[in-house]
Design a protein around this motif. Structure first.
Motif, mmCIF file in Angstrom:
data_model
loop_
_atom_site.group_PDB
_atom_site.id
_atom_site.type_symbol
_atom_site.label_atom_id
_atom_site.label_comp_id
_atom_site.label_asym_id
_atom_site.label_seq_id
_atom_site.Cartn_x
_atom_site.Cartn_y
_atom_site.Cartn_z
ATOM 1 N N ALA A 121 -3.499 -6.980 12.012
ATOM 2 C CA ALA A 121 -3.393 -5.699 11.308
ATOM 3 C C ALA A 121 -4.085 -4.616 12.136
ATOM 4 N N ASP A 134 -1.048 -5.403 6.561
ATOM 5 C CA ASP A 134 -2.348 -4.972 6.048
ATOM 6 C C ASP A 134 -3.461 -6.003 6.228
ATOM 7 N N HIS A 135 -3.126 -7.182 6.766
ATOM 8 C CA HIS A 135 -4.152 -8.190 7.040
ATOM 9 C C HIS A 135 -3.670 -9.121 8.157
ATOM 10 N N ASP A 146 -4.249 -0.208 11.773
ATOM 11 C CA ASP A 146 -3.923 1.155 11.339
ATOM 12 C C ASP A 146 -2.482 1.624 11.549
ATOM 13 N N ASP A 147 -1.557 1.073 10.819
ATOM 14 C CA ASP A 147 -0.157 1.491 10.832
ATOM 15 C C ASP A 147 0.535 1.378 12.195
#
Length: 130
Positions: A35, A106-107, A37-38
């Motif tokens: 993961a 996200d993880h 940051d986008d």
């Protein structure tokens, strides 16, 4: 004599299980999708620089190092998707061509994508995009 036959069958069955393709493709160190940051979780690369008069292949290993089992061989121009890096070793997914979704997650998780997975030395990977 009957007991000997049963023992022989059990021994052959145990050997077949130990050598099964499922075991051959198991990773000792999973390739992780990290993961961040986008940002995309992987990049596109290809195998490059293997000498035609050398081995002619890049060993895919079950973990990041020559001490891990060799699972497969890939060749110049083969497309690979690059995930995490440990030292000089890159966790890859291959055998899927250009079909990979590397959207942010996200993880951290083991790479869930279809395709073969393994570890290769960075010296023979050319970064293309990502």
């Amino acid at each position: 004599m009957r007991n000997l036959s049963v023992a022989a069958v059990l021994m052959v069955s145990a050997t077949a299980i130990a050598l099964s393709p499922a075991r051959a493709n198991e990773l000792d160190v999973p390739v992780m999708e990290l993961a961040s940051d986008d940002l995309d979780t992987c990049a596109l690369g290809k195998v490059a620089g293997l000498k035609k008069d050398g081995d002619g292949f890049l060993a895919v290993r079950s973990g990041p190092g020559t001490n891990f089992r060799k699972l497969d061989e890939i060749h110049n121009e083969d497309i690979v998707w690059l995930f995490e890096q440990k030292g000089n070793w890159i966790g890859i997914v291959y055998g899927v061509g250009y079909d990979m979704n590397c959207s942010a997650v996200d993880h951290d998780r083991p790479v869930p994508h279809r395709g073969k997975k393994g570890w290769v030395h960075e010296n023979w990977i050319e970064f293309l995009a990502g």
